[in-house]
Scaffold this motif. Structure first.
Motif, PDB file in Angstrom:
ATOM      1  N   GLN A 173       0.994  -1.432  -0.209  1.00 56.32           N
ATOM      2  CA  GLN A 173       0.039  -0.007  -0.303  1.00 56.32           C
ATOM      3  C   GLN A 173       1.018   0.980  -0.071  1.00 56.32           C
ATOM      4  O   GLN A 173       1.686   1.330   0.570  1.00 56.32           O
ATOM      5  N   ALA A 231       2.169   4.511   0.821  1.00 52.52           N
ATOM      6  CA  ALA A 231       2.442   4.801   3.096  1.00 52.52           C
ATOM      7  C   ALA A 231       1.942   6.565   2.552  1.00 52.52           C
ATOM      8  O   ALA A 231       1.144   7.432   3.279  1.00 52.52           O
ATOM      9  N   THR A 232       3.199   7.083   1.873  1.00 56.33           N
ATOM     10  CA  THR A 232       3.356   8.516   2.032  1.00 56.33           C
ATOM     11  C   THR A 232       3.767   8.914  -0.033  1.00 56.33           C
ATOM     12  O   THR A 232       4.479   7.991  -0.661  1.00 56.33           O
ATOM     13  N   GLN A 252      -2.448   7.258   0.185  1.00 52.28           N
ATOM     14  CA  GLN A 252      -2.385   6.706   1.114  1.00 52.28           C
ATOM     15  C   GLN A 252      -3.433   6.533   2.062  1.00 52.28           C
ATOM     16  O   GLN A 252      -4.340   6.562   1.626  1.00 52.28           O
ATOM     17  N   GLY A 253      -2.514   4.940   2.186  1.00 51.05           N
ATOM     18  CA  GLY A 253      -3.814   4.447   2.770  1.00 51.05           C
ATOM     19  C   GLY A 253      -3.792   3.237   2.273  1.00 51.05           C
ATOM     20  O   GLY A 253      -5.063   2.196   3.287  1.00 51.05           O
ATOM     21  N   ARG A 254      -3.833   2.954   0.635  1.00 53.05           N
ATOM     22  CA  ARG A 254      -4.727   2.429  -0.098  1.00 53.05           C
ATOM     23  C   ARG A 254      -3.667   1.323  -1.141  1.00 53.05           C
ATOM     24  O   ARG A 254      -2.674   1.222  -0.995  1.00 53.05           O
ATOM     25  N   LEU A 262       0.427   8.530   5.949  1.00 54.83           N
ATOM     26  CA  LEU A 262       0.660   7.713   6.705  1.00 54.83           C
ATOM     27  C   LEU A 262       1.838   6.399   6.913  1.00 54.83           C
ATOM     28  O   LEU A 262       1.460   5.753   6.861  1.00 54.83           O
ATOM     29  N   HIS A 290       4.444   3.911   8.094  1.00 58.78           N
ATOM     30  CA  HIS A 290       3.948   2.546   9.389  1.00 58.78           C
ATOM     31  C   HIS A 290       4.065   2.769   9.844  1.00 58.78           C
ATOM     32  O   HIS A 290       4.860   3.767  10.618  1.00 58.78           O
ATOM     33  N   TYR A 292      -2.257   0.988  11.010  1.00 56.12           N
ATOM     34  CA  TYR A 292      -2.254   1.112  10.010  1.00 56.12           C
ATOM     35  C   TYR A 292      -3.477   2.395   9.327  1.00 56.12           C
ATOM     36  O   TYR A 292      -2.619   3.621   8.571  1.00 56.12           O
ATOM     37  N   GLU A 293      -3.523   2.565   9.679  1.00 53.28           N
ATOM     38  CA  GLU A 293      -5.152   3.156   9.530  1.00 53.28           C
ATOM     39  C   GLU A 293      -4.235   4.494  10.210  1.00 53.28           C
ATOM     40  O   GLU A 293      -5.410   5.474   9.552  1.00 53.28           O
ATOM     41  N   ASP A 294      -4.466   4.478  11.260  1.00 48.98           N
ATOM     42  CA  ASP A 294      -3.876   6.153  12.469  1.00 48.98           C
ATOM     43  C   ASP A 294      -2.548   5.531  12.953  1.00 48.98           C
ATOM     44  O   ASP A 294      -2.203   5.711  13.794  1.00 48.98           O
ATOM     45  N   PRO A 295      -1.225   5.675  11.736  1.00 46.44           N
ATOM     46  CA  PRO A 295      -0.350   5.610  12.763  1.00 46.44           C
ATOM     47  C   PRO A 295       0.825   6.455  13.428  1.00 46.44           C
ATOM     48  O   PRO A 295       1.393   6.424  13.786  1.00 46.44           O
TER      49      PRO A 295
END
Ligand SMILES: [Zn+2]
Length: 517
Positions: free
Chosen positions: A330, A332-333, A341-343, A406, A408, A476-479
């Motif tokens: 996925q 991250a940035t 991001q996050g997908r 988002l 790691h 991972y969703e709210d790191p």
């Protein structure tokens, strides 16, 4: 009796960093140095900061994150909140072959374009002048010195002259207080480098008593061959080896970490990398731990997550991307496309109506897009447990301090997660042993003299935490969430973190490597 302590942690459960039994007492700090650690009751004066642990909170030496990419973060994020909130007071920088010095003129997580970081002294001068919260100990990165000497894009062996220049960089770094040489042999240009070139450079690190820390050439199918190469480099150069983020990626490789650790154990039993000292693998909790008499030939670190993370440009391309990779990775940035991001990569491609190749081509079309960081889900929980049980396994977050996307969750959660998951929930480590892996063991390996143990004369780096609460909460969703259960963090005697509040203390130092006595 410690006269006029500046700061006292009262009624603490003391985990002193040796792995020895927990005990009760007060810990006192004066002028940035521990003056008493449970030996005697301490009287506080009117000026003394008193932190009461109520006989319940653990007081430990500040944690040492042995695998960071925080070289430039000390300038970009001088409060280093994501590490301090975990209880980390010292960070080993310059990992995976990338270090802030010598400056390459590029702008990335380990360097800042326009900085004058020609060598470690220049880096120390500049970052010390601006101030930062936690201590750093530097490795010099092989990729960085190769980029500075040969260039990033040349797939060829170094000439004798170039090798001499690179060796000079390593020697100078060791003279200026670096703790060794790091490599990143999956990255550009490390992947083009022969074993012999690295042996030559590791020799220069060995002359200074340093360590060879490696992101090995392979962490999947050819993990064992990569370990063999790392051990050969240690043996030929005389440099102790430290294997970074030990893992077996890819489901077909799960379980290999046990084989790899068996190879490490054999090397240590034989002392066969040629490191100074008797080698051998001491059992957990042995008084003093390994390292004080020269140290084992091979040590390791890991992070307690089943996903890895790094620069996407190094892992895939429009030509090589596969559906399997896109399912397991996925964003991250992703600077040009923050909405990704996050997908997962596969999900984004489907949503955009693009083929995988088209999506990757779009992302990498700009220089900014080539800075994209991805997260890959590829490890097994069982391998993490195998890793954490090994007595020479340290903890290294490998966090990438890129706060725009988002990241790691290891950036914010690694150290508390060890306590929540492996001490409390699964009982694989004792409290004292977990503390040793984060303090005394890494202090010896990476030459953080006078740190990593709670004893009179040691630096005033402390963490006080609730052993029943300490937990990571980053996901991972709210790191970007700081952990819970950490009460106070003290760095070089200065109160830097107090129950979720970061103070303005900037007492971090660029440390100088000292060979264990
Ligand atoms: Zn790495």
């Amino acid at each position: 009796m410690a006269a006029q302590a500046d700061l006292v942690v009262r009624n603490a459960v003391i985990a002193d960093g040796t792995g020895g039994p927990l005990r009760y007492g007060d810990v006192a700090v004066s002028d940035g140095v521990i003056v008493s650690a449970g030996e005697e009751a301490v009287t506080a004066g009117p000026e003394t900061t008193v932190l009461d642990a109520h006989g319940e909170l653990v007081c430990a030496p500040g944690f040492i994150d042995v695998h960071t990419h925080d070289d430039a973060a000390v300038v970009r994020h001088p409060g280093l909140e994501f590490k301090v909130a975990q209880g980390c007071t010292s960070l080993v920088i310059g990992n995976c072959g990338f270090s802030a010095f010598p400056a390459t003129g590029e702008d990335d997580i380990e360097s800042i374009a326009g900085s004058d970081w020609s060598d470690l002294d220049a880096y120390r001068r500049e970052v010390t002048a601006s101030g930062f919260a936690a201590n750093v100990m530097a490795l010099i990165g092989h990729n960085t010195i190769r980029i500075a000497t040969i260039g990033r894009d040349l797939d060829r062996a170094a000439t004798a002259d170039e090798l001499a220049v690179m060796r000079g960089h390593v020697r100078r770094a060791m003279e200026q207080g670096a703790c060794g040489l790091s490599t990143g042999l999956i990255y550009t240009p490390g992947k083009w480098t022969s074993t012999e070139e690295i042996i030559e450079l590791a020799r220069a690190a060995a002359e200074g008593g340093g360590v060879y820390a490696t992101h090995m050439r392979n962490e999947g199918e050819r993990l064992l061959e990569a370990v063999d190469e790392a051990l050969a480099i240690g043996r030929e150069s005389g440099c102790p080896v430290h294997i970074s983020h030990h893992k077996a990626a890819g489901q077909e490789n799960w379980g290999k970490v046990a084989d790899s650790l068996a190879v490490v154990d054999r090397a240590n039993a034989a002392g066969s990398t040629g490191a100074a000292g008797p080698g051998g693998t001491p059992g957990p909790g042995r008084e003093g731990g390994p390292g004080r008499e020269g140290g084992p030939a091979v040590t390791l670190d890991f992070y307690p997550y089943t996903a890895s993370s790094g620069p996407m440009f190094e892992y895939t391309s429009p030509e090589t991307i596969t559906p399997d990779w896109a399912e397991h990775n996925q964003f991250a940035t992703c600077p040009p496309f923050p909405q990704y991001q996050g997908r997962r990569v596969a999900e984004v491609a489907a949503a955009e109506g693009l083929s995988l190749s088209e999506l990757v081509r779009r992302v990498f079309a700009t220089a900014e897009g080539q800075q994209t960081i991805s997260i890959g889900f590829g490890m097994s929980e069982d391998d993490l447990a195998t890793n954490v049980r090994h007595p020479l396994m340290m903890i290294g977050s490998d966090g990438i301090p890129e706060l725009d996307g988002l990241p790691h969750p290891r950036l914010f959660g690694t150290f508390p997660r060890i306590y929540a998951e492996y001490v409390r929930r699964r009982g694989l480590l004792t409290m004292a042993e977990a503390v040793r892996r984060m303090t005394g063991l890494p202090a010896d390996r990476f030459g953080l003299a006078g740190r990593g143990r709670l004893e009179p004369g040691a630096a005033g780096d402390l963490v006080v935490f609730d052993p029943t609460v300490i937990s990571d909460v980053a996901t991972y969703e709210d790191p970007k969430r700081e952990p819970v259960g950490i009460s106070w963090v003290v760095i070089n005697g200065q109160l830097t973190y107090d129950h979720g509040r970061h103070t303005s203390a900037r007492s971090g130092q660029v440390l100088s490597f000292a060979r264990p006595a």
